[in-house]
Write a protein that holds these residues in place. Sequence first.
Motif, PDB file in Angstrom:
ATOM      1  N   UNK A  55       0.872  -1.180   0.122  1.00 46.51           N
ATOM      2  CA  UNK A  55      -0.045  -0.018  -0.121  1.00 46.51           C
ATOM      3  C   UNK A  55       0.780   1.238   0.044  1.00 46.51           C
ATOM      4  N   UNK A  56       2.045   1.045  -0.288  1.00 46.82           N
ATOM      5  CA  UNK A  56       3.094   2.216  -0.400  1.00 46.82           C
ATOM      6  C   UNK A  56       2.828   3.160  -1.489  1.00 46.82           C
ATOM      7  N   UNK A 109       0.584   7.725  -8.691  1.00 44.70           N
ATOM      8  CA  UNK A 109      -0.790   8.022  -9.405  1.00 44.70           C
ATOM      9  C   UNK A 109      -1.796   7.096  -8.776  1.00 44.70           C
ATOM     10  N   UNK A 110      -1.435   6.193  -7.818  1.00 42.93           N
ATOM     11  CA  UNK A 110      -2.317   5.375  -6.987  1.00 42.93           C
ATOM     12  C   UNK A 110      -2.067   5.620  -5.372  1.00 42.93           C
ATOM     13  N   UNK A 111      -3.380   5.713  -4.587  1.00 40.60           N
ATOM     14  CA  UNK A 111      -3.242   6.149  -3.355  1.00 40.60           C
ATOM     15  C   UNK A 111      -4.132   5.019  -2.720  1.00 40.60           C
ATOM     16  N   UNK A 112      -3.284   4.069  -1.992  1.00 44.17           N
ATOM     17  CA  UNK A 112      -3.953   2.909  -1.155  1.00 44.17           C
ATOM     18  C   UNK A 112      -4.067   3.001   0.158  1.00 44.17           C
ATOM     19  N   UNK A 152     -10.652   6.958  -1.314  1.00 41.12           N
ATOM     20  CA  UNK A 152      -9.111   7.041  -1.184  1.00 41.12           C
ATOM     21  C   UNK A 152      -8.913   8.410  -2.136  1.00 41.12           C
ATOM     22  N   UNK A 153      -9.469   8.412  -3.208  1.00 38.85           N
ATOM     23  CA  UNK A 153      -8.838   9.417  -4.274  1.00 38.85           C
ATOM     24  C   UNK A 153      -9.580  10.819  -3.849  1.00 38.85           C
ATOM     25  N   UNK A 154     -10.547  11.048  -2.999  1.00 35.09           N
ATOM     26  CA  UNK A 154     -11.081  12.033  -2.538  1.00 35.09           C
ATOM     27  C   UNK A 154     -10.170  13.015  -1.707  1.00 35.09           C
ATOM     28  N   UNK A 155     -10.043  14.272  -1.925  1.00 36.05           N
ATOM     29  CA  UNK A 155      -9.335  15.102  -1.091  1.00 36.05           C
ATOM     30  C   UNK A 155      -9.453  15.178   0.190  1.00 36.05           C
TER      31      UNK A 155
END
Length: 370
Positions: free
Chosen positions: A142-143, A147-150, A359-362
């Motif tokens: 999940x690091x 472009x991906x926020x896990x 997780x993509x929300x600010x």
Amino acid sequence: MRPATSIRFSANRADFFSTLNHRVNDYFKSNNISRYANAEMKFKTVFMYVLFFAPYILLMTQTVTQGWAMWLLTLVMGTGVAGIGLSVMHDANHGAYSNKSWVNNLIGYSLNVMGAGAFNWKVQHNVLHHTYTNIHDVDEDISPRGILRMSPHGNWKAIHKFQHLYAWFFYGLMTFVWVIHKDFARLIRYQKDGMVKKQKANLAAEWAILIATKLIYVGYILVLPMLVLDITFGQWFIGFFSMHYVAGFILAVIFQPAHVIDGSEYPLPDAEGKMENSWAIHQLHTTTNFANKSRWFSWYVGGLNFQVEHHLFPNVCHVHYRKISSIVKQTAEEFDLPYKAEPTFSGALMGHAKLLKELGKRPAMQVAQA
């Protein structure tokens, strides 16, 4: 990344895992069953290798020469790569295939046969992921990846607003990037972080093994086809990329929903590095099963849809997970602990997409600062 050695799990409620461990051990003992590979597992090992090498042989012997048919064979090889990763090397590198370490090590090098590095995988997966599941800055699964926020604790970027849409495309690049770049970068990082030393590994030997097996892979996957087949480099690359894209996508959509799914938890250590729960209870809070009723699905994915059982008993061969799952679930319920499970694979993928979108929300903190 946070040093893994700085994190300590609590010793509270240790009776849960001691009770569960006793019950699982009693299941194998009372039924006179080995916790390692059985006949089904050995057949599967052969099947997965055939799934990869049979199309390769058909290509190399020019039994199949039509362009579209050759391309289709590379897709089949991709399912073989994923199958070997999910069902063969995974158990072996966890020490779950055999009670003989040399057998586990030998079969574990299936990963190197597929172009990757077994040592790096053991550090990243066995040590960092299995021990520190979903802990920010330690679990590399999940690091931050740009472009991906896990993780809700990861840095947010504006592009993350769309990650629930574009993540699926990038999942297919996983093994492609792994084979050509990530193995080298990881070994360098593990050397700097001291992880190689902590594993009591010989750095020179690991570099020698990695480079030698990469050269062997390049030899049979690139050099031989270019010498034997009447194809251009561009045509070869399309086949190679397609094979890895299929493999990467399959692996990603099996591993990701197990820990990055709606309802996933991301516990953090306190200021002194101590976790609230014991290691076993931590696994229950951060892991989710899915599609447990589908036997064919479980067969192909190496039982990794029984992810709770796998995380609690990684040294047990996956062919036994279905049987011990009832023991794990019952014991968790007795201790009033979560046992997370999604009934279907499609539901798991939807849950994964839902969390990616969330997780993509600010983050509220960044909104307030803007």
